[in-house]
Design a protein around this motif. Structure first.
Motif, PDB file in Angstrom:
ATOM      1  N   ARG A  45      11.327  11.887 -21.823  1.00 46.37           N
ATOM      2  CA  ARG A  45      12.648  10.440 -21.147  1.00 46.37           C
ATOM      3  C   ARG A  45      12.390  11.164 -19.850  1.00 46.37           C
ATOM      4  NH1 ARG A  45      17.825  10.985 -19.534  1.00 46.37           N
ATOM      5  NH2 ARG A  45      18.179  14.027 -20.635  1.00 46.37           N
ATOM      6  N   ARG A  46      12.804  12.481 -19.047  1.00 45.61           N
ATOM      7  CA  ARG A  46      13.098  13.693 -18.203  1.00 45.61           C
ATOM      8  C   ARG A  46      11.496  13.502 -17.791  1.00 45.61           C
ATOM      9  NH1 ARG A  46      12.718  18.443 -20.088  1.00 45.61           N
ATOM     10  NH2 ARG A  46      14.167  18.333 -21.815  1.00 45.61           N
ATOM     11  N   ARG A  47      10.149  13.068 -18.072  1.00 45.14           N
ATOM     12  CA  ARG A  47       8.830  12.881 -17.043  1.00 45.14           C
ATOM     13  C   ARG A  47       8.651  11.242 -17.220  1.00 45.14           C
ATOM     14  NH1 ARG A  47       4.309  13.414 -21.194  1.00 45.14           N
ATOM     15  NH2 ARG A  47       5.779  14.732 -22.385  1.00 45.14           N
ATOM     16  N   ILE A  48       9.281  10.868 -17.539  1.00 43.93           N
ATOM     17  CA  ILE A  48       9.274   8.677 -17.293  1.00 43.93           C
ATOM     18  C   ILE A  48      10.398   8.780 -16.220  1.00 43.93           C
ATOM     19  CG2 ILE A  48      10.321   6.861 -17.826  1.00 43.93           C
ATOM     20  CD1 ILE A  48       9.429   7.819 -20.401  1.00 43.93           C
ATOM     21  N   GLU A  49      11.208   9.923 -16.351  1.00 37.58           N
ATOM     22  CA  GLU A  49      12.617   9.797 -15.030  1.00 37.58           C
ATOM     23  C   GLU A  49      12.311   9.961 -13.892  1.00 37.58           C
ATOM     24  OE1 GLU A  49      16.351  10.864 -16.557  1.00 37.58           O
ATOM     25  OE2 GLU A  49      16.949   9.702 -17.581  1.00 37.58           O
ATOM     26  N   GLY A  50      11.602  11.832 -14.054  1.00 38.95           N
ATOM     27  CA  GLY A  50      10.829  12.163 -13.197  1.00 38.95           C
ATOM     28  C   GLY A  50       9.270  10.986 -12.182  1.00 38.95           C
ATOM     29  N   ASP A  51       9.116  10.969 -12.785  1.00 38.58           N
ATOM     30  CA  ASP A  51       8.091   9.741 -12.633  1.00 38.58           C
ATOM     31  C   ASP A  51       8.511   8.622 -11.540  1.00 38.58           C
ATOM     32  OD1 ASP A  51       6.364  11.781 -13.249  1.00 38.58           O
ATOM     33  OD2 ASP A  51       5.915   9.910 -15.699  1.00 38.58           O
ATOM     34  N   LEU A  52       9.487   8.055 -12.782  1.00 39.19           N
ATOM     35  CA  LEU A  52       9.666   6.663 -11.510  1.00 39.19           C
ATOM     36  C   LEU A  52      10.745   7.214 -10.103  1.00 39.19           C
ATOM     37  CD1 LEU A  52      12.075   4.824 -14.221  1.00 39.19           C
ATOM     38  CD2 LEU A  52      10.265   4.407 -12.885  1.00 39.19           C
ATOM     39  N   GLU A  53      11.216   8.190 -10.404  1.00 36.10           N
ATOM     40  CA  GLU A  53      11.641   9.447  -8.690  1.00 36.10           C
ATOM     41  C   GLU A  53      10.533   9.188  -7.724  1.00 36.10           C
ATOM     42  OE1 GLU A  53      13.956  12.598  -9.864  1.00 36.10           O
ATOM     43  OE2 GLU A  53      15.911  11.272 -11.112  1.00 36.10           O
ATOM     44  N   ALA A  54       9.528   9.629  -8.031  1.00 33.10           N
ATOM     45  CA  ALA A  54       8.381   9.993  -7.764  1.00 33.10           C
ATOM     46  C   ALA A  54       7.541   8.801  -7.625  1.00 33.10           C
ATOM     47  CB  ALA A  54       7.414  11.024  -8.203  1.00 33.10           C
ATOM     48  N   ALA A  55       8.106   7.569  -7.627  1.00 27.96           N
ATOM     49  CA  ALA A  55       7.266   6.570  -7.724  1.00 27.96           C
ATOM     50  C   ALA A  55       8.357   6.164  -6.742  1.00 27.96           C
ATOM     51  CB  ALA A  55       7.113   5.576  -8.945  1.00 27.96           C
ATOM     52  N   GLN A  56       9.254   5.896  -6.424  1.00 26.50           N
ATOM     53  CA  GLN A  56      10.967   5.424  -5.448  1.00 26.50           C
ATOM     54  C   GLN A  56      10.145   6.139  -4.275  1.00 26.50           C
ATOM     55  OE1 GLN A  56      14.175   5.979  -7.521  1.00 26.50           O
ATOM     56  NE2 GLN A  56      13.961   4.132  -8.612  1.00 26.50           N
ATOM     57  N   ALA A  57       9.531   7.991  -4.660  1.00 25.20           N
ATOM     58  CA  ALA A  57       9.440   7.999  -3.581  1.00 25.20           C
ATOM     59  C   ALA A  57       8.582   8.279  -2.896  1.00 25.20           C
ATOM     60  CB  ALA A  57       9.511   9.736  -3.686  1.00 25.20           C
ATOM     61  N   ALA A  58       7.281   7.796  -3.688  1.00 21.42           N
ATOM     62  CA  ALA A  58       6.110   7.552  -2.422  1.00 21.42           C
ATOM     63  C   ALA A  58       6.127   5.977  -2.403  1.00 21.42           C
ATOM     64  CB  ALA A  58       4.914   7.282  -3.515  1.00 21.42           C
ATOM     65  N   LYS A  59       7.356   4.848  -2.745  1.00 19.89           N
ATOM     66  CA  LYS A  59       7.141   3.485  -2.233  1.00 19.89           C
ATOM     67  C   LYS A  59       7.808   3.673  -1.400  1.00 19.89           C
ATOM     68  CE  LYS A  59       8.971  -0.922  -3.032  1.00 19.89           C
ATOM     69  NZ  LYS A  59       9.917  -0.820  -2.035  1.00 19.89           N
ATOM     70  N   ALA A  60       8.824   5.086  -1.177  1.00 23.96           N
ATOM     71  CA  ALA A  60       9.843   4.660   0.265  1.00 23.96           C
ATOM     72  C   ALA A  60       8.623   5.147   1.533  1.00 23.96           C
ATOM     73  CB  ALA A  60      11.029   5.588  -0.101  1.00 23.96           C
ATOM     74  N   GLU A  61       8.237   5.911   1.288  1.00 22.76           N
ATOM     75  CA  GLU A  61       7.500   7.399   2.577  1.00 22.76           C
ATOM     76  C   GLU A  61       6.179   6.058   2.333  1.00 22.76           C
ATOM     77  OE1 GLU A  61       4.924  10.387   0.730  1.00 22.76           O
ATOM     78  OE2 GLU A  61       6.572  11.050   0.094  1.00 22.76           O
ATOM     79  N   ALA A  62       5.562   5.380   1.632  1.00 28.43           N
ATOM     80  CA  ALA A  62       4.450   3.835   1.754  1.00 28.43           C
ATOM     81  C   ALA A  62       5.201   2.609   2.782  1.00 28.43           C
ATOM     82  CB  ALA A  62       4.569   3.083   0.700  1.00 28.43           C
ATOM     83  N   ASP A  63       6.715   3.048   2.345  1.00 26.74           N
ATOM     84  CA  ASP A  63       7.334   1.369   3.801  1.00 26.74           C
ATOM     85  C   ASP A  63       7.569   2.842   4.917  1.00 26.74           C
ATOM     86  OD1 ASP A  63       7.655  -0.366   1.384  1.00 26.74           O
ATOM     87  OD2 ASP A  63       9.858   0.354   0.755  1.00 26.74           O
ATOM     88  N   ALA A  64       7.489   3.176   4.573  1.00 25.38           N
ATOM     89  CA  ALA A  64       8.081   4.147   6.031  1.00 25.38           C
ATOM     90  C   ALA A  64       6.742   3.992   7.222  1.00 25.38           C
ATOM     91  CB  ALA A  64       8.460   5.406   6.130  1.00 25.38           C
ATOM     92  N   ALA A  65       5.790   4.444   6.259  1.00 25.21           N
ATOM     93  CA  ALA A  65       4.508   4.218   6.835  1.00 25.21           C
ATOM     94  C   ALA A  65       3.978   3.273   6.785  1.00 25.21           C
ATOM     95  CB  ALA A  65       2.908   4.675   5.854  1.00 25.21           C
ATOM     96  N   ILE A  66       4.087   2.281   6.329  1.00 24.95           N
ATOM     97  CA  ILE A  66       3.828   0.677   6.830  1.00 24.95           C
ATOM     98  C   ILE A  66       5.009   0.400   8.150  1.00 24.95           C
ATOM     99  CG2 ILE A  66       4.264  -1.786   6.134  1.00 24.95           C
ATOM    100  CD1 ILE A  66       3.426  -0.953   3.625  1.00 24.95           C
ATOM    101  N   ALA A  67       6.306   0.253   7.789  1.00 21.23           N
ATOM    102  CA  ALA A  67       6.712   0.428   9.202  1.00 21.23           C
ATOM    103  C   ALA A  67       5.944   0.758  10.109  1.00 21.23           C
ATOM    104  CB  ALA A  67       8.512   0.851   9.010  1.00 21.23           C
ATOM    105  N   ALA A  68       5.379   2.981  10.115  1.00 21.55           N
ATOM    106  CA  ALA A  68       4.839   2.839  11.068  1.00 21.55           C
ATOM    107  C   ALA A  68       4.193   2.405  11.954  1.00 21.55           C
ATOM    108  CB  ALA A  68       5.190   4.498  11.138  1.00 21.55           C
ATOM    109  N   HIS A  69       3.034   2.039  10.959  1.00 24.98           N
ATOM    110  CA  HIS A  69       2.121   1.320  11.184  1.00 24.98           C
ATOM    111  C   HIS A  69       2.175  -0.117  12.459  1.00 24.98           C
ATOM    112  CE1 HIS A  69      -1.808  -0.389  11.410  1.00 24.98           C
ATOM    113  NE2 HIS A  69      -1.914  -0.997  10.801  1.00 24.98           N
ATOM    114  N   HIS A  70       3.296  -0.183  12.050  1.00 25.29           N
ATOM    115  CA  HIS A  70       3.203  -1.632  12.583  1.00 25.29           C
ATOM    116  C   HIS A  70       3.939  -1.595  13.526  1.00 25.29           C
ATOM    117  CE1 HIS A  70       3.109  -4.862   9.647  1.00 25.29           C
ATOM    118  NE2 HIS A  70       3.562  -4.064   8.053  1.00 25.29           N
ATOM    119  N   ALA A  71       4.888  -0.520  13.676  1.00 25.96           N
ATOM    120  CA  ALA A  71       4.941   0.374  14.860  1.00 25.96           C
ATOM    121  C   ALA A  71       4.579   0.246  16.124  1.00 25.96           C
ATOM    122  CB  ALA A  71       5.863   0.970  14.991  1.00 25.96           C
TER     123      ALA A  71
END
Length: 166
Positions: A45-71
């Motif tokens: 359960r902890r590993r799944i939660e950690g993976d979910l948090e890492a995935a959310q952080a990666a998604k936020a980074e990807a969204d920021a990278a996409i926004a920077a790319h668009h800019a």
């Protein structure tokens, strides 16, 4: 059913041993096996939660990278359009300058050509006057037998002036 014959003394012993074995098995499972299974489940359960948090952080980074790319793309597009506009303006200015220079050169050529035409016309008119005068004198000489050069020149000038050629 013969298996459940409680009147048989062996049956009571079997039930007692069943309860003892069940109790020991319950104690072993509750003490050793179930905590390990619970630890494995909690770790998962902890590993799944950690993976979910890492995935959310990666998604936020990807969204920021996409926004920077668009800019960056928008900025590059704006810079390219500005460069194109500057190049177009420069080309139009250069074309206008060339057009003005060509117009001035053509005007000079036209003026020179008009001057040559006027000179040629004057020369032709002088030659026409001379030819007219000579022709008139020759005709007058043949027709009348007399040559009046003093009267022929002014008469030819009046005739040419009447026709707008003099």
């Amino acid at each position: 059913m013969p298996q459940l014959d409680f009147g048989n003394p062996l049956m009571i012993a079997q039930i007692v041993w069943l309860l003892i074995i069940f109790g020991v098995l319950y104690y072993v499972l509750a003490t050793y096996a179930l905590p390990r299974v619970e630890a494995v489940l909690e770790d998962r359960r902890r590993r799944i939660e950690g993976d979910l948090e890492a995935a959310q952080a990666a998604k936020a980074e990807a969204d920021a990278a996409i926004a920077a790319h668009h800019a960056a793309t928008s900025k590059a597009r704006a810079e390219a359009q500005a460069a194109i506009a500057a190049a177009m303006q420069s080309a139009q200015l250069e074309a206008a300058q060339r057009s003005e220079a060509l117009a001035a050169r053509l005007a000079e050529q036209i003026n020179a050509a008009e001057a040559r035409i006027a000179t040629a016309r004057d020369s032709a008119m002088g030659a026409l006057r001379q030819v007219s005068t000579d022709t008139t004198e020759a005709l007058l000489q043949r027709l009348t037998g007399q040559s009046e050069q003093a009267a022929v020149g002014p008469a030819v000038d009046r005739a040419l002036a009447a026709r707008g050629l003099g």
